[in-house]
Enzyme design. Structure first.
Site, PDB file in Angstrom:
ATOM      1  N   HIS A  74      -1.321  -1.670  -9.662  1.00 50.13           N
ATOM      2  CA  HIS A  74      -1.906  -0.771  -8.747  1.00 50.13           C
ATOM      3  C   HIS A  74      -1.108   0.438  -8.299  1.00 50.13           C
ATOM      4  O   HIS A  74      -1.644   1.450  -7.823  1.00 50.13           O
ATOM      5  CB  HIS A  74      -2.469  -1.674  -7.648  1.00 50.13           C
ATOM      6  CG  HIS A  74      -3.510  -2.381  -8.012  1.00 50.13           C
ATOM      7  ND1 HIS A  74      -4.802  -2.435  -7.591  1.00 50.13           N
ATOM      8  CD2 HIS A  74      -3.318  -3.586  -8.615  1.00 50.13           C
ATOM      9  CE1 HIS A  74      -5.329  -3.201  -7.851  1.00 50.13           C
ATOM     10  NE2 HIS A  74      -4.693  -4.044  -8.386  1.00 50.13           N
ATOM     11  N   ASP A 111       1.354   8.229  -5.174  1.00 55.25           N
ATOM     12  CA  ASP A 111       0.455   7.185  -4.830  1.00 55.25           C
ATOM     13  C   ASP A 111      -0.060   6.610  -6.172  1.00 55.25           C
ATOM     14  O   ASP A 111      -0.445   7.634  -6.876  1.00 55.25           O
ATOM     15  CB  ASP A 111      -0.338   7.757  -3.929  1.00 55.25           C
ATOM     16  CG  ASP A 111      -0.908   6.717  -2.917  1.00 55.25           C
ATOM     17  OD1 ASP A 111      -0.935   5.516  -3.309  1.00 55.25           O
ATOM     18  OD2 ASP A 111      -1.315   6.829  -1.588  1.00 55.25           O
TER      19      ASP A 111
HETATM   20  P1  ADQ Z   1      -2.281   0.990  -0.726  1.00 53.32           P
HETATM   21  O1  ADQ Z   1      -1.025   1.661  -0.496  1.00 53.32           O
HETATM   22  O2  ADQ Z   1      -2.496   0.034   0.469  1.00 53.32           O
HETATM   23  O3  ADQ Z   1      -2.754   0.465  -1.894  1.00 53.32           O
HETATM   24  P2  ADQ Z   1      -4.853   2.788  -0.394  1.00 53.32           P
HETATM   25  O4  ADQ Z   1      -5.256   2.943  -1.842  1.00 53.32           O
HETATM   26  O5  ADQ Z   1      -4.767   4.061   0.479  1.00 53.32           O
HETATM   27  O6  ADQ Z   1      -3.337   2.454  -0.398  1.00 53.32           O
HETATM   28  O7  ADQ Z   1      -5.449   1.687   0.330  1.00 53.32           O
HETATM   29  C1  ADQ Z   1      -5.628   1.225   1.520  1.00 53.32           C
HETATM   30  C2  ADQ Z   1      -6.607   0.454   1.929  1.00 53.32           C
HETATM   31  O8  ADQ Z   1      -6.553  -0.032   3.260  1.00 53.32           O
HETATM   32  C3  ADQ Z   1      -7.986   1.609   2.000  1.00 53.32           C
HETATM   33  O9  ADQ Z   1      -9.056   0.436   1.658  1.00 53.32           O
HETATM   34  C4  ADQ Z   1      -8.066   1.434   3.721  1.00 53.32           C
HETATM   35  O10 ADQ Z   1      -9.271   1.856   4.006  1.00 53.32           O
HETATM   36  C5  ADQ Z   1      -7.285   0.524   4.224  1.00 53.32           C
HETATM   37  N1  ADQ Z   1      -6.801   0.795   5.464  1.00 53.32           N
HETATM   38  C6  ADQ Z   1      -5.779   1.918   5.581  1.00 53.32           C
HETATM   39  N2  ADQ Z   1      -5.664   2.007   6.923  1.00 53.32           N
HETATM   40  C7  ADQ Z   1      -5.988   1.189   7.831  1.00 53.32           C
HETATM   41  C8  ADQ Z   1      -6.311   0.445   9.009  1.00 53.32           C
HETATM   42  N3  ADQ Z   1      -5.671   1.277  10.054  1.00 53.32           N
HETATM   43  N4  ADQ Z   1      -7.164  -0.421   9.331  1.00 53.32           N
HETATM   44  C9  ADQ Z   1      -8.009  -0.880   8.362  1.00 53.32           C
HETATM   45  N5  ADQ Z   1      -7.961  -0.624   6.963  1.00 53.32           N
HETATM   46  C10 ADQ Z   1      -7.142   0.339   6.688  1.00 53.32           C
HETATM   47  C11 ADQ Z   1      -2.014   0.314  -3.329  1.00 53.32           C
HETATM   48  C12 ADQ Z   1      -1.597   1.521  -3.792  1.00 53.32           C
HETATM   49  C13 ADQ Z   1      -2.720   2.540  -4.030  1.00 53.32           C
HETATM   50  C14 ADQ Z   1      -3.801   1.876  -4.849  1.00 53.32           C
HETATM   51  C15 ADQ Z   1      -4.239   0.766  -4.173  1.00 53.32           C
HETATM   52  C16 ADQ Z   1      -5.321   0.218  -4.906  1.00 53.32           C
HETATM   53  O11 ADQ Z   1      -0.520   2.104  -3.419  1.00 53.32           O
HETATM   54  O12 ADQ Z   1      -2.311   3.768  -4.565  1.00 53.32           O
HETATM   55  O13 ADQ Z   1      -4.953   3.037  -4.363  1.00 53.32           O
HETATM   56  O14 ADQ Z   1      -3.374  -0.355  -4.053  1.00 53.32           O
HETATM   57  O15 ADQ Z   1      -5.011   0.100  -6.372  1.00 53.32           O
END
Ligand code: ADQ
Length: 460
Positions: free
Chosen positions: A162, A370
């Site tokens: 991921h 990312d």
């Molecule tokens: P993350 O680094 O966690 O994921 P991201 O892809 O942005 O980053 O996913 C975060 C998730 O958490 C989103 O669905 C978002 O809605 C949720 N989230 C963020 N802040 C929140 C909050 N305060 N309260 C509730 N929910 C919140 C890792 C990788 C990414 C990749 C994903 C999926 O780092 O690059 O996109 O996995 O493969």
């Protein structure tokens, strides 16, 4: 006797959280795209999810929920410190993200990583029927594919990373480099977020192990290992419907009113992680305020920073720096009852998150690196026909697909400021046009499509 499944997912975390209710403790399915996408596949096949259930010490007994078998793997406090916080999150995580923070290398962490990966491989072996398909997820479990193949040559094994996969020069720092590469090569298909990452992997196999490849197929003894990109996505329909619901629309209006009905609401939503570029975003906003090119209360910023990995040192120092910057901006530019930055170090539910997306005119997604970034995709899906502007770092995987975003190099502070001003003042018609193109793409390529493309390629 454990039930054996023909489809097994192996991930560090199980897709459920234990919650305390009036009648005691119970399990609830956790929110998130991966779970949503895999649940139907698992349920249709009586599949099993192998993962850590949270908490230390003995794991709960295997149980069933909504047609899916859940097979918990135990972690001790020591595993948590060495395998999870150490090797996974203080070595591999920073190294794979361009070493934006310096990775720490410790022998005892590597040993724990090996031990815990072996435990996950043993659990996957136990629950897999003959000839089953096993899909291993992410950087915490890179040794599992080879360990599992060693035990069970009958299985079809897929692996998806991921996060980014680094260029050879960086990967070569890792003391455990050959072991990790061998681990991944135990899979039949290794999936990445981006084409470049898949290419890095193929080249690395030749560079480090002298393996031959043709296109995206690596020759490993008598087997073939495919390395391909499968950009992950979101449950687009779910986010579109949630955002359009009367509850969320009303809450979005209320949020804007609570912010003092500013002309422009700028939003950031991230795990509090040093890869996400939260500080550079705050700095750009501060400088624009200082130069008088933006002003409070016309423009306000909301930054939601979910608590994350709080026992890892880099995360503790990051929190101090971010909170100092927020304090500085509010001290210099806020007024009584009117902060310039609303900073929320909290986790939110999906409804509140969707309402924030609907309320925001500009969404700032500025990671230094990312894998994908699902927040960018969620924001676009939530906008409907209301326009809004997505400011997106070129270093997020999402930038490869979302070309109509306001793309920016996060390492260039002046560029971030210029693009922020541009995004904040975009003509509504142009904003809607850009959004529509991105929304169309998200509707076709959602998380279900992602899961199915991977499984098809694996030969499911
Ligand atoms: P993350 O680094 O966690 O994921 P991201 O892809 O942005 O980053 O996913 C975060 C998730 O958490 C989103 O669905 C978002 O809605 C949720 N989230 C963020 N802040 C929140 C909050 N305060 N309260 C509730 N929910 C919140 C890792 C990788 C990414 C990749 C994903 C999926 O780092 O690059 O996109 O996995 O493969």
């Amino acid at each position: 006797m454990t039930a054996r499944s023909s489809f097994v997912v192996v991930a560090n975390r199980m897709p459920v959280d234990q919650v305390i209710t009036e009648t005691g403790r119970e399990w609830q399915r956790s929110p998130g795209g991966l779970v949503t996408a895999l649940h139907p596949v698992l349920a249709a096949r009586g599949g099993t999810w192998v993962g850590w259930a949270g908490g230390v010490g003995d794991a709960p007994e295997p149980f069933e929920m909504e047609g899916v078998h859940l097979h918990p793997v135990p972690l001790t406090a020591d595993d948590l410190e060495r395998y999870y916080e150490g090797q996974s999150n203080a070595t591999i995580w920073p190294l794979y993200h361009d070493a934006v923070e310096t990775p720490t290398y410790r022998r005892r962490w590597r040993e724990a990583y090996r031990e815990v990966n072996a435990r996950f491989a043993a659990a996957a072996d136990e629950v897999s029927a003959h000839g089953a398909t096993v899909w291993v997820q992410d950087y915490q479990l890179q040794l599992v594919p080879a360990m599992l193949r060693e035990r069970r040559p009958d299985l079809k094994i897929g692996f998806f990373l991921h996060i980014p996969f680094p260029p050879i020069e960086l990967f070569m720092q890792m003391p455990q480099r050959a072991e990790i590469l061998h681990g991944l090569l135990g899979a039949d298909l290794v999936g990445f977020q981006q084409r470049l990452a898949a290419q890095n992997f193929v080249r690395l196999a030749r560079h480090l192990l002298g393996l031959r490849y043709s296109g995206h197929v690596i020759k490993v003894e008598d087997r073939q290992v495919k390395s391909r990109a499968f950009p992950i996505s979101i449950d687009t329909t779910e986010m579109e419907q949630l955002a359009a619901s009367p509850t969320v629309q009303a809450r979005a209006k209320q949020i804007r009113a609570e912010l003092g009905d500013p002309a422009t609401v700028v939003l950031g939503v991230d795990r509090l992680d040093y890869t996400k570029g939260i500080e550079l975003r705050l700095k750009a906003f501060r400088e624009l305020l200082a130069e008088g090119r933006m002003a409070v209360p016309d423009t306000v910023m909301v930054q939601v920073a979910t608590p994350s990995r709080e026992r890892v040192e880099h995360y503790q120092t990051l929190r101090l720096r971010v909170e100092q910057e927020v304090g500085r901006i509010n001290g210099d530019f806020g007024r009584v009852g009117m902060p310039a930055v609303h900073y929320l170090h909290q986790s939110y539910n999906r409804t509140e998150l969707a309402a924030l997306y609907v309320a925001a005119d500009v969404m700032m997604v500025t990671p230094l690196r990312d894998g994908m970034n699902l927040v960018a995709k969620e924001y676009v899906a939530a906008r409907g026909d209301s326009g809004g502007a997505l400011l997106l770092s070129e270093f997020a995987g999402a930038a490869s697909e979302m070309r109509q975003a306001f793309l920016v190099n996060p390492y260039d502070p002046e560029a971030v400021k210029e693009v922020l001003l541009k995004a904040a003042t975009v003509e509504p018609a142009e904003a809607r046009r850009r959004m529509r193109t991105m929304q169309r793409q998200l509707r076709t390529y959602d998380v279900n499509r992602w899961a199915h493309s991977f499984l098809n390629e694996l030969g499911e």
